[in-house]
Motif scaffolding. Structure first.
Motif, PDB file in Angstrom:
ATOM      1  N   ALA A   4      46.590  21.312 -27.534  1.00 53.61           N
ATOM      2  CA  ALA A   4      45.185  21.527 -27.898  1.00 53.61           C
ATOM      3  C   ALA A   4      44.747  22.943 -27.520  1.00 53.61           C
ATOM      4  CB  ALA A   4      44.302  20.492 -27.219  1.00 53.61           C
ATOM      5  N   THR A   5      45.208  23.419 -26.357  1.00 51.16           N
ATOM      6  CA  THR A   5      44.870  24.778 -25.927  1.00 51.16           C
ATOM      7  C   THR A   5      45.465  25.810 -26.869  1.00 51.16           C
ATOM      8  OG1 THR A   5      44.815  24.052 -23.622  1.00 51.16           O
ATOM      9  CG2 THR A   5      44.995  26.417 -24.015  1.00 51.16           C
ATOM     10  N   LEU A   6      46.713  25.597 -27.279  1.00 47.12           N
ATOM     11  CA  LEU A   6      47.344  26.529 -28.221  1.00 47.12           C
ATOM     12  C   LEU A   6      46.619  26.538 -29.563  1.00 47.12           C
ATOM     13  CD1 LEU A   6      51.206  26.122 -27.717  1.00 47.12           C
ATOM     14  CD2 LEU A   6      49.669  27.845 -26.781  1.00 47.12           C
ATOM     15  N   LEU A   7      46.219  25.364 -30.029  1.00 39.13           N
ATOM     16  CA  LEU A   7      45.489  25.288 -31.295  1.00 39.13           C
ATOM     17  C   LEU A   7      44.175  26.061 -31.201  1.00 39.13           C
ATOM     18  CD1 LEU A   7      46.080  21.538 -32.179  1.00 39.13           C
ATOM     19  CD2 LEU A   7      46.938  23.489 -33.477  1.00 39.13           C
ATOM     20  N   ARG A   8      43.462  25.913 -30.093  1.00 42.33           N
ATOM     21  CA  ARG A   8      42.204  26.645 -29.926  1.00 42.33           C
ATOM     22  C   ARG A   8      42.455  28.145 -29.871  1.00 42.33           C
ATOM     23  NH1 ARG A   8      40.993  22.057 -26.539  1.00 42.33           N
ATOM     24  NH2 ARG A   8      39.217  20.891 -27.410  1.00 42.33           N
ATOM     25  N   SER A   9      43.532  28.566 -29.218  1.00 40.27           N
ATOM     26  CA  SER A   9      43.815  29.999 -29.118  1.00 40.27           C
ATOM     27  C   SER A   9      44.088  30.611 -30.480  1.00 40.27           C
ATOM     28  CB  SER A   9      44.997  30.238 -28.180  1.00 40.27           C
ATOM     29  OG  SER A   9      46.218  29.833 -28.787  1.00 40.27           O
TER      30      SER A   9
END
Length: 309
Positions: free
Chosen positions: A185-190
């Motif tokens: 989820a963090t990678l997707l947001r980045s």
């Protein structure tokens, strides 16, 4: 178009995208180190420098986030850092001043002028946010003020190759860090992909689908497959295939790695993600070398031919 102009346009696209993607990657990295007090900072920082192809620091040096920010964020002399990439993009725009639009030149020049005041803020996140916003303005100007001719194709070609390469590096950092690294989820947001991902799968999310979205989604512009498709389309527009039995080297490198990803089971790719992403990076590097040899020849020997009498 002169080869030196084409080369400058190609590298404007690459350098702006490199600054944008490096800011996104560093933002995730710094945030993880701040949130996890048990994280092995030295190991994580050395892994990141390795993924970004930077020289390994001496073994006796304690590598922390400040060292990584200095090397990858604030070094104006290295085109691999955020600041260095923005400086190089502005320099290439100056060389191609007669081709790029006035709005694009002013945007890159303003970014260059503002850079010293934006570096080393109290919160690195503010610097990364500013870099992403400036890169977004550049991209918007390229899309809205540039005719879809060779000028646009060279800039988008550079941007697409750099984006595929940097997304591969981002996924490599996730794979090497394992459970200690950022979540999907963090990678997707980045990558600005989280909301698009949720709309695509209607909230039915999983790590496997998140990985597949960044790797293989044909509609999301930051996925690796979409970026490689875009690079192929630009190469085809620059030089349509005349010989139906062959393609040029750059398209061959990009096409081979794209089809390797696109037509294999997702789980097979995820099982050996660092190796697969290394293949993507090698293909992007080989394609860039082939483009340089084809469109930006340099180092050719000059031979004096006397006047014909």
């Amino acid at each position: 178009m002169l080869s030196r102009i084409a080369e400058s346009l190609f590298w404007i696209g690459r350098y702006v995208e490199r600054a944008d993607d490096t800011a996104r990657l560093l933002d995730v990295h710094v945030q993880i180190l701040l949130e996890d007090p048990w994280a092995e900072e030295d190991l994580a920082c050395r892994s990141l420098l390795s993924v970004m192809d930077r020289p390994a620091p001496p073994p006796d040096l304690d590598v922390g986030r400040e060292h990584v920010l200095d090397v990858l964020g604030y070094d104006r002399l290295s085109p691999s850092s955020i600041a260095g990439a923005l400086v190089a993009a502005r320099e290439n725009a100056r060389r191609a001043r007669e081709i790029v639009s006035t709005e694009l030149w002013e945007c890159l020049n303003t970014t260059w002028n503002q850079l010293p005041s934006q570096m080393r803020p109290a919160r690195p996140h503010d610097y990364f946010t500013w870099v992403r916003e400036r890169a977004a303005i550049v991209t918007g100007l390229v899309e809205s003020t540039t005719s879809r001719d060779d000028t646009w194709h060279f800039m988008v070609l550079g941007r697409s190759i750099e984006r595929a390469d940097m997304t591969a590096r981002l996924l490599t950092t996730r794979a090497l860090a394992g459970s200690a690294g950022p979540g999907w989820a963090t990678l997707l947001r980045s990558c600005g992909a989280h909301e698009a991902f949720l709309r695509t799968y209607r909230g039915n999310t999983s790590d496997e689908r998140a990985a597949g979205f960044l790797l293989l989604d044909r509609l999301f512009p930051r996925s690796i497959v979409h970026s490689l498709h875009q690079a192929e389309a630009c190469l085809a527009a620059l030089e349509p295939v005349a010989d139906r039995t062959s393609v040029d080297d750059a398209r061959r490198h990009i096409g081979l790695v794209r089809t390797t990803l696109e037509y294999r089971p997702l789980l097979e790719i995820i099982d050996d993600l660092p190796h697969e992403m290394e293949l993507v990076q090698r293909a992007c590097s080989a394609a860039s070398d082939a483009i340089r040899a084809r469109y930006f020849p340099s180092g050719a020997e000059l031979t004096w031919v006397g006047e014909a009498l």
